[in-house]
Design an enzyme around this catalytic site. Structure first.
Site, short mmCIF file in Angstrom:
data_model
loop_
_atom_site.label_atom_id
_atom_site.label_comp_id
_atom_site.label_asym_id
_atom_site.label_seq_id
_atom_site.Cartn_x
_atom_site.Cartn_y
_atom_site.Cartn_z
N GLY A 71 0.84 -1.19 0.00
CA GLY A 71 0.00 0.00 0.00
C GLY A 71 0.87 1.25 0.00
N ASN A 152 -7.00 4.31 9.51
CA ASN A 152 -6.43 3.12 10.14
C ASN A 152 -6.36 3.21 11.66
OD1 ASN A 152 -4.54 5.09 8.95
ND2 ASN A 152 -3.00 4.01 10.14
N ALA A 201 -2.75 -6.37 0.27
CA ALA A 201 -3.28 -7.73 0.50
C ALA A 201 -3.26 -8.15 1.96
CB ALA A 201 -2.45 -8.73 -0.33
N HIS A 202 -2.26 -7.66 2.73
CA HIS A 202 -2.11 -8.23 4.08
C HIS A 202 -3.15 -7.76 5.08
CE1 HIS A 202 0.08 -5.01 6.44
NE2 HIS A 202 0.27 -4.54 5.24
N THR A 240 10.36 -8.22 -11.52
CA THR A 240 9.78 -9.54 -11.78
C THR A 240 8.58 -9.72 -10.86
OG1 THR A 240 11.91 -10.40 -12.43
CG2 THR A 240 10.26 -12.02 -11.75
N CYS A 327 3.00 1.40 12.11
CA CYS A 327 4.18 2.00 11.49
C CYS A 327 4.86 3.00 12.40
CB CYS A 327 3.79 2.73 10.20
SG CYS A 327 2.73 1.76 9.18
C1 LIG Z 1 -4.50 3.50 5.56
C2 LIG Z 1 -3.22 2.82 5.26
N1 LIG Z 1 -2.54 3.20 4.17
C3 LIG Z 1 -1.40 2.61 3.81
C4 LIG Z 1 -0.86 1.59 4.57
C5 LIG Z 1 0.42 0.95 4.14
O1 LIG Z 1 0.17 -0.31 3.57
P1 LIG Z 1 1.34 -1.39 3.50
O2 LIG Z 1 1.47 -1.97 4.88
O3 LIG Z 1 0.86 -2.40 2.51
O4 LIG Z 1 2.55 -0.69 3.07
C6 LIG Z 1 -1.53 1.17 5.73
C7 LIG Z 1 -0.96 0.13 6.60
O5 LIG Z 1 -1.21 0.09 7.79
C8 LIG Z 1 -2.75 1.79 6.08
O6 LIG Z 1 -3.44 1.43 7.14
#
Ligand SMILES: Cc1ncc(COP(=O)(O)O)c(C=O)c1O
Length: 386
Positions: A71, A152, A201-202, A240, A327
């Site tokens: 993402g 989030n 995906a996760h 790839t 994060c």
């Molecule tokens: C709203 C939002 N955007 C972007 C991301 C980032 O996605 P990724 O973990 O696949 O880098 C997250 C991950 O927590 C998210 O909650």
């Protein structure tokens, strides 16, 4: 000891059917999708079948889906890619919000340093943007509006359809970071007037390290790729392809499609019980919108309690929870989302995010409520904030 996982916004376990679908592409079908031999063509077919499944789910053409590594990458690709291709031309203004994920806010800061202008819209105490303010801020210089669908941390859901209408009326491009809503809610990119959409995906019981960017067909030539090389993914993302990951992503989407209504109902019911139970705890409050919120999200603040201590004690009691975004757990500053909705620093530090998933049970919720209550009482006894 039994573990209760209440951090499904950070990531979800890979569904066993997803894992099964992926395994084949690590073992027997290991071909490189760019190769002309049968092994390569099997891999190519698997990727294109996956693209079709996901495109149907989003209501777009398969060619409008670009697979990425996350993402975060998709968000960077749309912001920087669009900005780079517009460099030196007329449009140099980007609009986002104060509660976007760092994967939007940091590229905005980076682009400011390159001479772009950004407007970061404020949100109200529930985390909603003011649509009239958005309308007012779009000018003929505005290149992109990037507003997330579901937050989030606090779960607030923005009115994406209305934002799409405003952007269309103003002839401005619209991107939504749908990482937290994709697979959980009906999203039709055409009905919602979306030009770009990010998903990962996760968050939906798929593998980590696979994302996607929906790009409206006629805009594909307006995105300068982040990665140059062999020209994979329509020349927009050389590398790839992660065949197993992409296959797993599509399988996860197929499962979401079947379970969407049931999951939404059953998880929301449990989440509402959780909110009701936790709000009975003294000096607790719910952060985020009371109703317009992700059905699996609950976010609380407890006066006089430090969030990190709460998380550590919960972990010792068998519960995986979080103070906010995974994060930023190493960052001691209060969450930018909680301060954006007006929480003072002390209250923002006393936050707890509990996010439910498919495996959450009534017993988990009862245990979580009782455990948070016990820990909150104990922590308050020793709190320096009293
Ligand atoms: C709203 C939002 N955007 C972007 C991301 C980032 O996605 P990724 O973990 O696949 O880098 C997250 C991950 O927590 C998210 O909650």
């Amino acid at each position: 000891m039994r573990r209760i996982y209440l951090d499904n916004a950070a990531t979800t376990p890979v569904d066993p059917d997803v894992l099964r679908a992926m395994t084949l592409y690590f073992s027997e079908n290991y071909g490189n999708a760019s190769s002309l031999h049968r092994e390569g063509q099997d891999a190519r077919r698997a990727i294109e079948d996956s693209r079709r499944i996901i495109a149907k789910f989003l209501g777009c053409k398969p060619e409008e889906i670009v697979f990425t590594g996350s993402g975060t990458e998709s968000n960077n690709a749309v912001l920087k890619g669009l900005a780079f291709s517009e460099l030196g031309k007329k449009k140099n203004h980007i609009i986002a919000t104060t509660i976007e994920h760092h994967a939007i806010l940091e590229p905005c800061e980076f682009l400011e340093k390159q001479g772009f202008k950004t407007t970061i819209l404020k949100v109200d105490s529930n985390g909603l943007i003011d649509l009239k303010e958005l309308d007012r801020n779009i000018t003929d210089q505005t290149l992109l509006v990037s507003i997330m669908h579901g937050n989030n941390e606090i779960g607030t859901l923005q009115n994406i359809e209305e934002i799409g209408r405003i952007c269309k009326k103003k002839n401005t491009l619209f991107h939504t970071d749908a990482v937290q809503t994709f697979g959980k809610y009906d999203i039709n990119v055409k009905k919602m007037n979306l030009d770009f959409l990010t998903a990962s995906a996760h968050k939906i019981y798929g593998p980590k390290g696979v994302g996607l960017l929906y790009i409206k067909q006629d805009l594909k030539n307006k995105i300068e790729p982040l990665l140059h090389g062999g020209g994979h993914e329509f020349g927009l993302r050389s590398s790839t392809e992660n065949v197993a990951g992409i296959v797993g992503f599509a399988k996860a989407v197929s499962i979401c499609e079947k379970r969407m209504r049931n999951d939404a109902e059953s998880i929301k019911k449990l989440r509402d019980k959780l909110i009701g139970g936790i709000l009975k705890i003294e000096k607790s409050r719910l952060n985020g919108h009371p109703t317009l919120r992700l059905y699996n999200n609950a976010n609380f603040s407890f006066q006089g309690i430090e969030g990190e201590s709460l998380i550590m004690h919960l972990d010792m009691a068998g519960i995986a929870a979080s103070t906010g975004s995974a994060c930023s757990t190493k960052d001691l500053r209060p969450s930018h989302v909680l301060t954006a909705i007006g929480l003072d620093h002390v209250t923002a530090h006393g936050s707890l995010r509990l996010t439910l998933g498919r495996s959450t049970t009534q017993d988990d919720i009862d245990y979580a409520i009782k455990t948070v209550d016990d820990i909150a009482k104990n922590l308050r006894k020793i709190s320096p904030f009293k």
